[in-house]
Write an enzyme that holds these catalytic residues in place. Structure first.
Site, short mmCIF file in Angstrom:
data_model
loop_
_atom_site.label_atom_id
_atom_site.label_comp_id
_atom_site.label_asym_id
_atom_site.label_seq_id
_atom_site.Cartn_x
_atom_site.Cartn_y
_atom_site.Cartn_z
N GLU A 192 -5.23 -0.25 -9.36
CA GLU A 192 -5.47 -1.66 -9.07
C GLU A 192 -5.81 -1.78 -7.60
O GLU A 192 -5.21 -1.11 -6.75
CB GLU A 192 -4.21 -2.47 -9.39
CG GLU A 192 -3.97 -2.60 -10.88
CD GLU A 192 -2.51 -2.77 -11.26
OE1 GLU A 192 -2.27 -3.17 -12.40
OE2 GLU A 192 -1.63 -2.51 -10.43
N HIS A 215 3.63 1.05 -6.84
CA HIS A 215 2.83 0.06 -6.13
C HIS A 215 2.94 0.25 -4.62
O HIS A 215 4.00 0.60 -4.12
CB HIS A 215 3.32 -1.35 -6.47
CG HIS A 215 2.62 -1.95 -7.64
ND1 HIS A 215 1.90 -3.10 -7.58
CD2 HIS A 215 2.51 -1.52 -8.93
CE1 HIS A 215 1.39 -3.38 -8.76
NE2 HIS A 215 1.75 -2.44 -9.60
#
Lengths: 340, 334
Positions: free
Chosen positions: A107, A38
């Site tokens: 994402e 991330h």
């Protein structure tokens, strides 16, 4: 042989602490450790986002046998796939036979803050397909000239890489990505708790069908699943532990277009604990854990990577390694490996 | 997407056998719904035996009052919301209803949504509300909703309508929620306009996805007209569901839920989708079509011969259908 792994929650823990967990996972008998990748975490307060490739280098150096993988990296926006191929080439050179690369379509929260436009799912998937092809070529050929719609290379070579290409795992939540995995990848990854019909009726048939079409055997593909489990001797604690990961229970409609960890945290916190826990196998009984995991083994998954939601990961690793993993290995051994 | 389920308070002869529903069934459903993570519990309202149920069964169904049942079940739960889908607004006097709902909202800690409808037949309305004569029930709806809002808001509440009039009504407690959500059921243009003017949500029981999309578009256009801007309106869709491990078992459950029923006399509405029967995979596939339309809450109300069957289906729906709907899209790999 079934593989039982540990999911290192990069969104929840800083790199040094997470490194200790990976080392402990090896000591507790886990076969693999997988890290997410991330740029921003799911939660603003107490959230973390260490850089996966750097971290994997440290884990490789401090462990002997455990497999190392990403679950998953998005090689299509903030990273050029050629650079991801290079990073994995380096890791695979240092830790031969121990690393694999899991990839997915990504994402928005990890890309949009860097000024990157977030395209529709169709383009995200087309990018993933190109990236997979390009990385495979960079791991098997020299002086690669690639003319894709999204990526182009001219005489590109990854100089440091093992002879055998890095195993590629493709993450899927629908049939298109599952078919891509069946056609060309060494592994397929999905996540648990989305209703058995999704795996039994959509994802696994798509992998199988496209593997057969490509003339491959299903045994060439590591069928991998991130198992969401919350286990503790105190059942209430196991339930409350899922609170940190409530955003996993948000539906696509509830989280669409949310790039801000502050807002994601707000939406996740609004869910009741029962809904937050809905994706998880919550239990204080090792036999109940095994009983609820067994349907996934029965479907043919061969690599289970356990993701625990609570703050005390060391306690989880010890309890799970002692009480659940041996039971699972026994159940898996009893299941005749007729197919594979 | 929010997922809710139904209570059987007025469903004997429609989804459950005559004489089957009791206190234990409703308590068990309420507690299980909360444990399984459902968002709200839906209750309906009939005051007296429906003509079609009377025609199909020899014995009368038991209809439990939704507001009283909600009060009882709110005490047994701590988180789950309660929705009336729907109470027949013209049958209730606004001042009395105002106090019942405000009391419920306070006692439950702000967990109440009032769904309202025109309900019943004109004959029934005349039978029950002779005092209002042959009034215009549409206008009554407008006035009653207005009156409720005034009573919930003002210390000395006054309202002068054609069907309801009061002055300086000093009625407390007020609801905890401001505003207390009011959903409306119906499909006529007048209903959709009323939602745009006065409501917080639309409840539908009938339309397939494309027709729902059309109606939602109309509501949104009426919202812009009435309020001068876009505003969110909840879109709640209820389904009558029979869920089982096989299609045959789901059909058998439908039959077992209405034993000794004579054929239904109610006119069939072609092309509508009220009942879903099948496996979790089949039901999820039907429901998935409603996701892109703009539905914000799905209420699954189960056909069942007994409490055990209802609880089994609630659990199956929570474990198999809800995750399949929440996480079925390509690219949502989490």
């Amino acid at each position: 042989m079934i593989k039982l792994g540990y999911k290192a929650s990069a969104e929840q823990f800083g790199p040094a602490e997470l490194l200790d967990f990976a080392v402990l996972a090896e000591q507790c008998g886990f076969d693999s450790v997988a890290i997410s990748d991330h740029y921003q975490p799911w939660r603003h307060h107490g959230g973390h986002a260490p850089f996966s490739f750097a971290w994997m280098g440290a884990v490789g150096a401090r462990t002997q046998r455990i497999e190392l993988g990403t679950s998953v990296v998005t090689p299509t926006f903030r990273y050029h796939p050629g650079v991801v191929a290079q990073a994995m080439g380096t890791l695979a050179s240092m830790f031969p036979g121990r690393v694999w690369l899991g990839i997915g379509t990504g994402e928005s929260m990890n890309e949009v803050p860097l000024g990157i436009e977030w395209p529709d799912q169709k383009e995200r998937f087309a990018r993933l397909r190109e990236a997979a092809e390009l990385m495979r070529r960079l791991w098997t050929e020299e002086r690669v000239t690639y003319e894709g719609v999204y990526y182009k290379t001219r005489n590109a070579t990854v100089y440091d890489r093992p002879d055998r290409p890095v195993p590629l795992y493709i993450a899927a939540s629908g049939p298109a990505a599952a078919k891509l995995a069946g056609r060309m990848a060494e592994g397929f990854i999905c996540t648990s708790g989305k209703g058995m019909a999704l795996y039994a009726e959509t994802l696994l048939p798509a992998v199988t069908e496209s593997a057969q079409k490509a003339g491959r055997s299903l045994s060439d593909i590591e069928l991998t699943i991130e198992m969401k489990v919350s286990y503790d001797h105190d059942r209430q604690r196991a339930l409350e532990d899922t609170r940190y990961w409530a955003q996993l229970a948000l539906s696509q409609e509830e989280k669409v277009g949310v790039e801000d960890p502050v807002e994601m945290e707000r939406r996740a916190d609004a869910l009741p604990i029962e809904r937050a826990a809905s994706r998880w196998i919550v239990s204080n009984d090792p036999d109940e854990q095994v009983e609820k995991i067994k349907p996934y083994l029965d479907l043919g998954f061969t690599h289970l990577i356990f993701h625990a939601p609570g703050p005390d990961q060391k306690r989880f690793l010890k309890l799970y390694g002692e009480e659940v993993l041996p039971r699972l290995r026994k159940v898996a051994a009893q299941k005749a490996p007729a197919v594979r | 997407m929010k997922f809710s389920t139904g209570l059987p308070n007025c469903r004997e002869g429609r989804l459950n056998p005559i004489g089957s529903v009791d206190r234990a069934w409703m308590c068990d459903v309420a507690k299980a719904a909360e444990e399984l993570g459902y968002y709200s519990l839906w209750l309906n309202e009939f005051l007296q035996t429906e003509p079609n149920v009377a025609a199909r069964f020899d014995d009368p169904p038991a209809y439990y009052d939704p507001l009283v049942t909600m009060a009882y079940l709110a005490a047994l739960t701590r988180r789950i919301r309660f929705v009336t889908s729907t109470i027949v607004l013209p049958h209730h006097h606004p001042i009395l209803l105002n106090r019942q709902v405000a009391t419920l909202d306070v006692l439950s800690g702000g967990r109440i949504t009032i769904g309202i409808g025109l309900g019943g037949t004109l004959e029934e309305f005349r039978q029950l509300r002779g005092d209002l004569g042959a009034g215009n029930r549409g206008q009554m709806m407008d006035e009653f909703v207005d009156a409720l809002r005034v009573l919930w808001r003002d210390a000395k509440a006054s309202y002068a309508g054609r069907y309801v009039k009061f002055e300086n009504v000093d009625c407390f407690p007020k609801p905890v929620q401001t505003p207390l959500p009011i959903f409306m059921a119906g499909e006529a243009e007048g209903v959709l306009k009323r939602i745009a003017r006065l409501g917080d949500g639309w409840i539908d029981t009938f339309f397939p996805p494309d027709q729902m999309r059309e109606k939602i578009g109309q509501i949104q256009a009426f919202v812009r007209e009435a309020r001068g801007r876009d505003a969110p309106v909840e879109i709640a869709r209820q389904f009558y569901i029979s869920l089982a491990g096989s299609a045959e078992a789901a059909q058998a459950n439908l039959k077992a839920s209405l034993p000794n029923a004579k054929p239904s006399q109610a006119p069939r509405r072609e092309g509508m989708e009220m009942t879903l029967a099948g496996t979790p995979g089949e039901v999820a596939a039907r429901l998935r079509r409603y996701l892109p339309v703009g539905v914000t809450e799905i209420c699954a109300i189960f056909y069942s011969p007994d409490a055990g069957g209802a609880l089994r289906q609630m659990e199956m729906f929570a474990r198999e259908v809800i995750p399949a709907l929440a996480h079925s899209q390509e690219g949502d790999t989490r």
